[in-house]
Design an enzyme around this catalytic site. Structure first.
Site, PDB file in Angstrom:
ATOM      1  N   CYS A 247    -100.898  19.621 -39.494  1.00 62.71           N
ATOM      2  CA  CYS A 247    -102.207  20.404 -39.330  1.00 62.71           C
ATOM      3  C   CYS A 247    -102.534  20.644 -38.124  1.00 62.71           C
ATOM      4  O   CYS A 247    -103.276  21.184 -37.626  1.00 62.71           O
ATOM      5  CB  CYS A 247    -103.303  19.569 -40.272  1.00 62.71           C
ATOM      6  SG  CYS A 247    -103.276  17.848 -39.860  1.00 62.71           S
ATOM      7  N   ASN A 248    -101.871  19.946 -37.071  1.00 68.32           N
ATOM      8  CA  ASN A 248    -102.078  19.912 -35.785  1.00 68.32           C
ATOM      9  C   ASN A 248    -101.098  20.538 -35.046  1.00 68.32           C
ATOM     10  O   ASN A 248    -101.322  20.756 -33.571  1.00 68.32           O
ATOM     11  CB  ASN A 248    -102.596  18.518 -35.081  1.00 68.32           C
ATOM     12  CG  ASN A 248    -103.822  18.026 -35.532  1.00 68.32           C
ATOM     13  OD1 ASN A 248    -104.787  18.990 -35.635  1.00 68.32           O
ATOM     14  ND2 ASN A 248    -103.847  16.730 -35.567  1.00 68.32           N
TER      15      ASN A 248
ATOM     16  N   GLY B 299    -120.560   7.761 -50.750  1.00 70.84           N
ATOM     17  CA  GLY B 299    -120.424   8.624 -49.747  1.00 70.84           C
ATOM     18  C   GLY B 299    -119.033   8.398 -49.018  1.00 70.84           C
ATOM     19  O   GLY B 299    -118.084   7.558 -49.534  1.00 70.84           O
TER      20      GLY B 299
ATOM     21  N   HIS C   7     -91.098  16.443 -24.696  1.00 67.66           N
ATOM     22  CA  HIS C   7     -92.059  16.811 -25.662  1.00 67.66           C
ATOM     23  C   HIS C   7     -91.864  16.127 -27.021  1.00 67.66           C
ATOM     24  O   HIS C   7     -92.541  15.545 -27.286  1.00 67.66           O
ATOM     25  CB  HIS C   7     -92.306  18.458 -25.611  1.00 67.66           C
ATOM     26  CG  HIS C   7     -93.150  18.874 -26.672  1.00 67.66           C
ATOM     27  ND1 HIS C   7     -94.530  18.832 -26.254  1.00 67.66           N
ATOM     28  CD2 HIS C   7     -93.201  19.455 -28.003  1.00 67.66           C
ATOM     29  CE1 HIS C   7     -95.092  19.329 -27.536  1.00 67.66           C
ATOM     30  NE2 HIS C   7     -94.215  19.540 -28.354  1.00 67.66           N
TER      31      HIS C   7
END
Lengths: 428, 280
Positions: free
Chosen positions: A51-52, A192, A100
């Site tokens: 997702c990133n 919650g 990287h």
């Protein structure tokens, strides 16, 4: 000349909308890998999509063509014209690409530095690449080294020590109070997202029972089902507090639900067994004074946020140490890559020597028919050791020069001296 | 000649282990811990050999005088730690125990030794047991004391919500409380039996069980402190901070009994008398 390329985008270079476009389908990875396999410019490839980040790591001998094909691939994948995302791409080559991928695996490039999921995601991507047979000698080694770097960073630095989400911070605290959460009991008051997340984390740590209390009993039953817990009524809270070890509270009540005097009274009955309140509600559910009681610990949402902030700062410090480890490992890998450059020459030298030996043996044996098998065997051995001894020193010299700048000269001379490239040698 | 070298070597190893344990606490690297632990173990073995040798040559427990007592105390603390380590595997505990033991041993070496006078009355099995068992109890209480200090540090961080660097390094509150609990539970019988044996020894050699000399009185006070603490823990349900503070106080009383009563309040138990040969 072999080049390692890493092209893609992450949370820093590209907005989420763009990343979403390209990383949409989970089965994309195998599709991308399949197209990579078709491309002649790409020798080895790996595709990572979370997702990133979306990135393609590849090994090529034609970096220009490979880059163009990867970008075209990404464009087709997300159905986005190239011009729209070119500026959002990062584009790393060789040393930068190695660094990287190491940083990504060690979670130094993550949005939340030190988060543990990314390593699993890279492992999955690598598994996919091995299954699609797009990873070869170089990527295999690179990825295994990346996993090793990630392990070193995890064990040698504190980058992934500290919790940086509210629910993790709560679980960490619980562990510092109780050590082992196995067999502990949890009371969840109210509902919650954050409270439920904390309860889920506690469950994964092996708590034995979850009791769920809610103003509306129906909701309690519903929640209890999702946690395989037991619903209790709101009035029972104080009796439940005698039993449980951790209380997560997250109600919409404007008044305190858990009062100092009540807890003080129940601590005696509990024989002072520790009690940990995680008060996620705003306004708070637990009277702050409760924290003054011995063996009772109350953390409200601001306290937990404070913990996270401290942890974040700590991580930044530890990240410096981690970068040093990455740098060390990058240098090691480059060294290995360089030895790789002399390997083809060594292989062809060995092949040539062996070919000559075989041809000569064949010729000689034709004239020596009366030899016994044992004698033939002996002759084989003799010729093998002569050829090996002759080419041994040149090979050692070449290996020794693998990391030096004069390497290519030596390779060149070697190829000429031993005439390893038949086409080139003819003119001289 | 060999004996002092053995002792010095043991001291050196324990010092190195203590330094290693402290480095481990800061750096958190398991490798450093593993080496420190081995050094400590080696030091302990050498120390044990030395004590065994002393016992063999003197014919009595080597705890005559302050010098030998401190050294023996250090041995007992490390011994108690090593036994506990088998059960709890608490690496950080070593970072507190090893320096404490090393300190005691250094103090022991700085005290001038003098000629040890072994009186015939010392050669009694009752005395041997009295001393050995009392010291093992003391070692366990030292462990309880250390665990209590660690507990208070950790508890304070969690209570005040300032989670410093000790927070990650120290074990959980429950673990520390459990160590404190078991050290007291096991230490107390040792203390009690040690005292009873001392009384029997006194009856055999002096003709009376109890003389009300300062060390005996203070030992009794120490015993009462520990008895009260154990009662509070088991019967009243004390836990955590209160129990930790109480076990620190009790240990300070114990140290006073050990040092104070022996040095300043002179009577037949005191080291002066033991060394000078006027007592007993």
């Amino acid at each position: 000349m072999i080049t390692i390329l890493d092209i893609g985008m992450n949370h820093e270079t590209a907005p989420v909308e763009l990343r979403e476009c390209i990383a949409r389908e989970p089965e994309n990875a195998s599709l991308v890998l399949a197209s990579m396999r078709e491309l002649s410019s790409i020798r080895e490839g790996l595709f990572l999509s979370t997702c990133n980040r979306v990135e393609a790591l590849c090994v090529t001998e034609e970096p220009k063509e490979a880059r163009e094909s990867v970008i075209a691939l990404l464009s087709r994948l997300g159905n986005v014209p190239e011009a729209d995302f070119l500026s959002s791409l990062f584009d790393y080559k060789d040393r930068e690409a190695i660094r990287h991928i190491y940083r990504v695996a060690s979670s130094l490039d993550s949005m939340v530095v030190g988060e543990p999921q990314i390593l699993g995601q890279i492992k999955d991507a690598y598994y996919e690449a091995t299954r699609e047979k797009t990873s070869g000698v170089i990527l295999n080694r690179l990825l295994h080294r990346a996993f090793h770097v990630a392990k070193r960073v995890r064990t040698e630095t504190g980058v992934s020590d500290a919790a940086v989400s509210i629910s993790y911070a709560a679980v960490e605290l619980a562990k510092k109070i109780f050590y082992d959460l196995e067999g502990k009991k949890v009371l969840l008051i109210g509902a919650g997202e954050m409270a439920e997340l904390a309860a889920t984390h506690l469950m994964s740590q092996g708590v034995s029972a979850i009791y769920v209390a809610n103003r509306t009993f129906e909701r309690a039953i519903q929640l209890a089902e999702s946690f395989k817990g037991r619903p209790v009524s709101f009035e029972e809270i104080m009796t439940q507090i005698l039993e449980v070890d951790i209380v997560i509270s997250s109600t919409a009540s404007t008044e305190f639900i858990i009062l100092y005097d009540q807890v003080k009274g129940s601590m005696k009955k509990r024989r002072n067994r520790p009690l940990f309140f995680i008060d996620i509600a705003v306004p708070r559910d637990v009277e702050p004074r409760v924290n003054d009681l011995d063996n009772v610990y109350v953390y409200d949402i601001d306290d937990l946020k404070g913990v996270i902030e401290v942890n974040m700062a700590q991580r930044q410090q530890e990240a410096v140490k981690a970068e040093r480890i990455v740098e060390e490992e990058v240098i090691k890998f480059e060294k290995w890559l360089k030895t790789l450059a002399v390997v083809p020459t060594i292989v062809s030298l060995k092949e040539k020597a062996e070919a000559i030996r075989k041809a000569e043996i064949k010729k000689s044996l034709a004239g020596l028919q009366e030899l016994t098998p044992a004698q033939i065997k002996q002759m084989e051995n003799l010729t093998v050791s002569i050829t090996e001894k002759i080419i041994n020193d040149p090979i050692l010299v070449l290996k020794g020069k693998a990391g030096r700048s004069t390497r290519d000269n030596y390779i060149d001379i070697m190829r000429k001296l031993f005439k390893l490239d038949p086409d080139n040698g003819e003119g001289e | 000649m060999v004996a002092p070298i053995t002792l010095n070597l043991a001291l050196l190893l324990i010092l190195l282990a203590a330094a290693g344990f402290i480095v481990y606490m800061v750096k958190q690297q398991k490798r450093i811990y593993a080496w420190s632990y081995r050094l400590l173990l080696a030091g302990f073995v050498l120390h044990t050999l030395y004590l065994g040798h002393q016992y063999y040559t003197l014919g009595v427990q080597p705890v005559i005088g302050m010098k030998a007592s401190l050294s023996f105390f250090a041995w007992a603390i490390i011994g108690a730690y090593l036994v506990f380590h088998l059960k709890f595997k608490l690496m950080i505990l070593g970072s507190f125990i090893a320096p404490l033991a090393a300190c005691l041993m250094i103090i022991s070496t700085t005290i001038p030794g003098g000629e040890v006078v072994v009186k015939p009355s010392f050669k009694s099995l009752w005395l041997t047991f009295h001393v050995a068992i009392s010291f093992l109890g003391d070692g366990l209480f030292a462990l309880a004391f250390i665990a209590a200090i660690m507990y208070l540090i950790q508890e304070r961080q969690i209570k005040k919500k300032r989670l410093g660097s000790f927070y990650t390094r120290l074990p959980s509150l429950e673990t520390l409380d459990t160590i404190n609990h078991y050290s007291l539970m096991y230490g107390f019988p040792f203390l009690t039996i040690g005292m009873v044996m001392g009384a029997i020894y006194a009856q055999n050699t002096l003709g009376t069980y109890w003389q009300w000399d300062p060390k005996e009185v203070w030992s009794l006070i120490t015993w009462l402190f520990y008895a009260a603490l154990l009662h509070a823990r088991i019967a009243v349900g004390w836990r955590g901070r209160r129990a930790a503070i109480m076990s620190i106080i009790a240990f300070l009383v114990l140290i006073f009994t050990f040092l104070g009563a022996s040095l300043w309040l002179s009577d037949y138990h005191s080291f002066k008398n033991l060394e000078g040969g006027t007592g007993v």
